[in-house]
Design a protein around this motif. Structure first.
Motif, short mmCIF file in Angstrom:
data_model
loop_
_atom_site.label_atom_id
_atom_site.label_comp_id
_atom_site.label_asym_id
_atom_site.label_seq_id
_atom_site.Cartn_x
_atom_site.Cartn_y
_atom_site.Cartn_z
N MET A 1 -4.44 -3.40 1.74
CA MET A 1 -3.53 -3.35 0.62
C MET A 1 -2.51 -2.22 0.77
N PRO A 2 -2.21 -1.74 1.99
CA PRO A 2 -1.23 -0.67 2.13
C PRO A 2 0.13 -1.12 1.62
N LEU A 3 0.88 -0.20 1.02
CA LEU A 3 2.21 -0.53 0.54
C LEU A 3 3.15 -0.74 1.72
N PRO A 4 4.23 -1.52 1.53
CA PRO A 4 5.17 -1.76 2.62
C PRO A 4 5.77 -0.47 3.14
N ALA A 5 6.13 -0.47 4.42
CA ALA A 5 6.77 0.70 4.99
C ALA A 5 8.15 0.88 4.36
N PRO A 6 8.45 2.09 3.89
CA PRO A 6 9.76 2.32 3.27
C PRO A 6 10.86 2.39 4.31
N VAL B 1 -4.08 6.35 -4.27
CA VAL B 1 -3.25 5.88 -3.15
C VAL B 1 -3.97 4.75 -2.44
N PRO B 2 -3.34 3.57 -2.33
CA PRO B 2 -4.01 2.44 -1.67
C PRO B 2 -4.37 2.76 -0.22
N PRO B 3 -5.55 2.37 0.23
CA PRO B 3 -5.97 2.62 1.61
C PRO B 3 -5.25 1.69 2.57
N THR B 4 -5.34 2.01 3.85
CA THR B 4 -4.68 1.18 4.85
C THR B 4 -5.38 -0.15 5.05
N ALA B 5 -6.71 -0.17 4.87
CA ALA B 5 -7.46 -1.41 5.04
C ALA B 5 -7.39 -2.25 3.77
N PRO B 6 -7.11 -3.55 3.90
CA PRO B 6 -7.09 -4.40 2.70
C PRO B 6 -8.48 -4.60 2.14
N GLY B 7 -8.54 -4.90 0.85
CA GLY B 7 -9.82 -5.18 0.24
C GLY B 7 -10.54 -3.91 -0.17
N PRO C 1 -16.64 0.17 1.64
CA PRO C 1 -17.07 1.55 1.79
C PRO C 1 -16.16 2.31 2.75
N GLY C 2 -16.08 3.62 2.55
CA GLY C 2 -15.24 4.44 3.39
C GLY C 2 -13.88 4.73 2.79
N GLN C 3 -13.64 4.27 1.56
CA GLN C 3 -12.34 4.46 0.92
C GLN C 3 -12.36 5.60 -0.10
N GLY C 4 -13.45 6.36 -0.15
CA GLY C 4 -13.50 7.54 -0.98
C GLY C 4 -13.27 7.25 -2.45
N LEU C 5 -12.47 8.11 -3.09
CA LEU C 5 -12.25 7.99 -4.52
C LEU C 5 -11.49 6.73 -4.90
N TRP C 6 -10.77 6.12 -3.96
CA TRP C 6 -10.15 4.82 -4.26
C TRP C 6 -11.23 3.81 -4.61
N PHE C 7 -12.26 3.74 -3.79
CA PHE C 7 -13.38 2.84 -4.04
C PHE C 7 -14.01 3.16 -5.39
N THR C 8 -14.26 4.45 -5.63
CA THR C 8 -14.89 4.87 -6.89
C THR C 8 -14.07 4.45 -8.09
N ARG C 9 -12.75 4.66 -8.02
CA ARG C 9 -11.89 4.31 -9.16
C ARG C 9 -11.82 2.80 -9.37
#
Length: 303
Positions: free
Chosen positions: A1-6, A264-270, A273-281
């Motif tokens: 789910m990474p955002l598009p490159a600016p 901040v969305p992680p680089t891996a979609p979906g 585990p391994g996404q830290g506080l993104w996963f938690t939130r």
């Protein structure tokens, strides 16, 4: 789910309108959608509003109605503010033109979860403020529409501080700090204490004993584990509450010092585990991060 490159010329255009009648809504929404329809190289503009107002837009747009994408806000804002971040990032990634170029008309559902308590409203206003940082490099254009009949004067006034061009715009980090200055309720005196490293198995067993299903207890333990990995080393944890509102607060020896932690969305979609506080939130209803002179505390509530 990474955002598009600016690209070098990209910049997030974050606007706001407040309305008290359907005519006022149309007066702001129709020119915005027309702007999106006329933007070269952009996909269809998106209207995310109350279901009844989608019908108003279709009628008022006439021949252009088929060129707009319509989403009921009751289908978009279905979870926490952090879930809304994920949904917005995912949509921009999947549907926007290069650089994130797309026009989004967005009406939060203040008659639903966002407006059900002062705590919920504060989390949604945090999201509005942090969006200025999260989407800053992108050429996305968003118009946030606030219905004063459901949002109320205090929410609208607070939202103005989260939108550039309103005359009262406030730095997102300042808004986040103000929200974090509100004290959290003290843990109950009978909270279950874990000392030292936090064992996910111990968290899972405790959560099961408090009434969470096996699957939810596993998810709760994973969310705690991701929080620990993000802020560690931790010196212990407190657990309290009963299903579904199980709570864990972990204590770390260093500050987090980042208002965007877990947004901040992680680089891996979906979600994995391994996404830290993104996963938690993403899996918890509430995640509160508090820094202090001795380090930091992260309190998460499952539901």
């Amino acid at each position: 789910m990474p955002l598009p490159a600016p690209t070098a010329l990209d910049t997030f255009d974050h606007r706001m309108t407040a309305f008290g009648t359907d005519d006022d809504f149309l007066a702001a929404a129709l020119p915005f959608l027309a702007e999106g329809l006329a933007a070269p190289g952009e996909p269809a503009p998106v209207a995310i509003t109350a279901p009844g107002r989608l019908d108003l837009l279709r009628d008022a747009l006439g021949a252009d109605a088929e060129r707009v994408t319509y989403i009921a806000h009751t289908d978009w804002y279905t979870g926490s503010a952090a879930n809304a971040v994920a949904r917005s990032a995912g949509y921009v990634t999947a549907h926007a033109a290069p650089g994130g170029r797309v026009h989004l008309l967005m009406e939060p559902d203040w008659g639903g979860r966002a407006g059900r308590s002062a705590r919920e409203s504060a989390e949604w206003l945090r999201y509005e403020a942090l969006a200025n940082l999260l989407f800053a490099p992108l050429a996305t254009t968003a118009l946030c529409a606030y219905d004063t009949r459901t949002a109320g004067a205090a929410v609208v006034a607070a939202a103005r501080r989260a939108h550039p061009g309103t005359g009262v715009y406030t730095d997102p980090a300042v808004i986040a700090a103000e929200l974090d200055a509100v004290p959290l309720p003290e843990p109950p005196p009978d909270a279950h204490r874990l000392t030292g490293a936090v064992d996910p198995d111990a968290v899972r067993a405790w959560a099961s004993g408090q009434g969470l299903s096996a699957a939810d207890a596993e998810l709760f333990a994973a969310a705690v584990g991701e929080a620990v990995s993000a802020v560690g080393p931790v010196t212990g944890a407190l657990l309290w509450g009963a299903a579904p509102a199980c709570v864990c607060e972990v204590r770390a020896s260093r500050p987090v010092a980042d208002p965007l932690a877990g947004f901040v969305p992680p680089t891996a979609p979906g979600l994995e585990p391994g996404q830290g506080l993104w996963f938690t939130r993403q899996v918890c209803a509430y995640v509160d991060v508090r820094d202090d002179a001795g380090g930091s505390s992260v309190r998460l509530q499952f539901k």
